[in-house]
Write a protein that holds these residues in place. Structure first.
Motif, short mmCIF file in Angstrom:
data_model
loop_
_atom_site.label_atom_id
_atom_site.label_comp_id
_atom_site.label_asym_id
_atom_site.label_seq_id
_atom_site.Cartn_x
_atom_site.Cartn_y
_atom_site.Cartn_z
N ASP A 97 0.83 -1.21 0.00
CA ASP A 97 0.00 0.00 0.00
C ASP A 97 0.86 1.26 0.00
OD1 ASP A 97 -2.24 -1.56 -0.02
OD2 ASP A 97 -2.69 -1.32 2.11
N GLU A 98 1.92 1.23 0.79
CA GLU A 98 2.78 2.41 0.88
C GLU A 98 3.55 2.64 -0.43
OE1 GLU A 98 2.73 4.63 3.06
OE2 GLU A 98 1.52 3.64 4.57
N LEU A 99 3.98 1.57 -1.07
CA LEU A 99 4.67 1.70 -2.35
C LEU A 99 3.73 2.28 -3.40
CD1 LEU A 99 6.72 -1.63 -2.60
CD2 LEU A 99 7.57 0.65 -1.97
N ALA A 105 2.07 9.49 -5.52
CA ALA A 105 2.38 10.84 -5.03
C ALA A 105 3.52 11.48 -5.80
CB ALA A 105 2.71 10.79 -3.54
N THR A 106 4.50 10.68 -6.19
CA THR A 106 5.69 11.22 -6.86
C THR A 106 5.62 11.09 -8.38
OG1 THR A 106 6.88 9.11 -6.71
CG2 THR A 106 7.11 10.66 -4.85
N GLY A 107 4.77 10.20 -8.85
CA GLY A 107 4.71 9.95 -10.29
C GLY A 107 5.85 9.09 -10.79
N GLU A 108 6.64 8.54 -9.88
CA GLU A 108 7.80 7.72 -10.26
C GLU A 108 7.66 6.29 -9.77
OE1 GLU A 108 9.56 9.03 -12.35
OE2 GLU A 108 9.48 11.19 -12.01
N THR A 109 8.57 5.45 -10.19
CA THR A 109 8.57 4.05 -9.77
C THR A 109 8.99 3.95 -8.31
OG1 THR A 109 9.05 3.22 -11.99
CG2 THR A 109 9.64 1.79 -10.13
N ALA A 110 8.24 3.16 -7.54
CA ALA A 110 8.58 2.91 -6.14
C ALA A 110 8.89 1.43 -5.98
CB ALA A 110 7.43 3.31 -5.22
N ALA A 111 9.97 1.12 -5.29
CA ALA A 111 10.39 -0.28 -5.15
C ALA A 111 10.82 -0.56 -3.72
CB ALA A 111 11.54 -0.59 -6.11
N GLN A 125 7.76 -3.91 -6.53
CA GLN A 125 7.89 -2.69 -7.33
C GLN A 125 6.52 -2.24 -7.83
OE1 GLN A 125 10.99 -1.53 -10.74
NE2 GLN A 125 9.58 -3.11 -11.38
N ILE A 126 6.30 -0.93 -7.78
CA ILE A 126 5.13 -0.31 -8.38
C ILE A 126 5.64 0.63 -9.47
CG2 ILE A 126 3.06 1.07 -8.03
CD1 ILE A 126 3.01 -1.59 -6.55
N PRO A 127 5.51 0.26 -10.74
CA PRO A 127 6.06 1.10 -11.81
C PRO A 127 5.34 2.44 -11.94
CG PRO A 127 5.61 -1.14 -12.58
CD PRO A 127 4.94 -0.98 -11.25
N SER A 128 6.06 3.44 -12.36
CA SER A 128 5.46 4.73 -12.68
C SER A 128 4.45 4.56 -13.80
CB SER A 128 6.56 5.70 -13.12
OG SER A 128 6.00 6.87 -13.68
N LYS A 129 3.41 5.37 -13.78
CA LYS A 129 2.41 5.32 -14.84
C LYS A 129 2.83 6.16 -16.05
CE LYS A 129 -1.44 4.47 -11.66
NZ LYS A 129 -2.74 4.97 -11.11
N ARG A 130 3.93 6.86 -15.92
CA ARG A 130 4.40 7.67 -17.04
C ARG A 130 5.02 6.78 -18.11
NH1 ARG A 130 7.37 12.76 -13.95
NH2 ARG A 130 5.52 13.53 -12.86
N GLN A 131 4.99 7.27 -19.33
CA GLN A 131 5.50 6.47 -20.44
C GLN A 131 7.00 6.24 -20.32
OE1 GLN A 131 4.48 8.01 -24.30
NE2 GLN A 131 5.30 6.24 -25.40
N VAL A 132 7.74 7.28 -19.94
CA VAL A 132 9.17 7.15 -19.72
C VAL A 132 9.40 6.95 -18.23
CG1 VAL A 132 11.42 8.27 -19.94
CG2 VAL A 132 9.66 8.63 -21.69
N LYS A 133 10.03 5.84 -17.86
CA LYS A 133 10.20 5.50 -16.45
C LYS A 133 11.37 4.56 -16.29
CE LYS A 133 6.55 2.21 -17.37
NZ LYS A 133 5.11 1.98 -17.20
N PRO A 238 15.14 17.01 -2.27
CA PRO A 238 14.63 17.01 -0.89
C PRO A 238 13.20 16.52 -0.74
CG PRO A 238 15.90 18.99 -1.31
CD PRO A 238 15.73 18.31 -2.63
N SER A 239 12.32 16.92 -1.67
CA SER A 239 10.92 16.49 -1.56
C SER A 239 10.79 15.00 -1.83
CB SER A 239 10.04 17.29 -2.52
OG SER A 239 10.42 17.07 -3.86
N LEU A 240 11.54 14.47 -2.79
CA LEU A 240 11.52 13.04 -3.05
C LEU A 240 12.07 12.27 -1.85
CD1 LEU A 240 12.72 12.74 -6.77
CD2 LEU A 240 10.40 12.44 -5.88
#
Length: 260
Positions: A97-99, A105-111, A125-133, A238-240
């Protein structure tokens, strides 16, 4: 005489197991297909020995033959072996859930990575939904000292242990490294609660990682944000890092870690 025979037999058995493991480690994300000749050269065994090992592994569906090339790749039987381990990794289950929230929240891949004694291993891993990731295959191992997740794990080990891992080649660098400066960097990671790899392992990728602690206060995993380098400016780090650190903290609370 009986004891000596048993010791020799045990030694041979251990050697066979080591050879099998060495063969399996030849199959990587970068080079998933391996031939007998390549494996033999890599592990230092005769081709006939490698062929026998592969034949046994193929029978057990641990490897399978790629018909067009006549080379081998890892088979689905390996999932059956690793499945119980992955299913029983509480940290992996509790982190989902946290990943997912971190990726959204970040729009990026979380692992999520765990430490196997010499490398950070991707277990979720939760891949980013953006096309480039940036993504990595499950089970990918990272042992470069500049990797954000590797920094997190090393930061919570003693300097002597870190030196030992680097000296024996388990943790690697592309070139010479100032050990004192690196150890100071790890001290900063431990103090700040996160690590950054801003294009240091690849000029196309940024990684930010934070520790996950269990009920004993031990670091048992690392949460990682992976993103394309062009999309992350220095002022974005810093925000990431804060988002990553908070996600690691919340996963830790689910594992029984004490609140700050």
């Amino acid at each position: 005489m009986v004891e000596q025979t048993a010791e020799r037999s045990e030694g041979r058995g251990a050697s066979v197991i080591v050879n099998v493991v060495d063969v399996l480690r030849c199959f990587t994300v970068a080079e998933p297909l391996q031939g007998v000749t390549e494996i033999a050269a890599h592990v230092g065994l005769h081709k006939s020995s490698v062929s026998r090992i592969l034949a046994t592994l193929e029978h057990e569906q641990i490897v399978e033959r790629d018909e067009p090339t006549r080379k081998y790749r890892l088979g689905l039987g390996l999932i059956a072996v690793a499945g119980p381990l992955l299913a029983n990794l509480d940290v992996r289950r509790l982190a989902m859930d946290e990943l997912t929230a971190l990726s959204e929240a970040t729009g990026e891949t979380a692992a999520l990575n765990i430490w196997d004694g010499g490398a950070a291993v991707t277990v979720e891993q939760i891949p980013s939904k953006r096309q480039v990731k940036h993504t990595s295959a499950m089970g990918s191992r990272y042992n470069t000292g500049w990797s954000a997740s590797v920094q997190v794990f090393l930061a919570h080990r003693g300097a002597g242990r870190v030196r030992g891992l680097i000296d024996d080649g388990r943790v690697r660098f592309d070139g010479p490294v100032d050990m004192d400066a690196y150890l100071q960097r790890l001290d900063n990671v431990r103090r700040d609660g996160y690590a950054v790899n801003h294009g240091e392992t690849s000029d196309e990728e940024v990684g930010v990682a934070a520790p996950v602690r269990d009920h004993r206060g031990e670091v048992v995993a690392a949460v990682l944000i992976a993103a394309p380098y062009y999309r992350v400016a220095t002022e974005d780090l810093p925000s990431l890092a804060d988002a990553c650190r908070q996600a690691g903290h919340r996963i830790g609370l689910r594992l029984g870690a004490l609140p700050d």
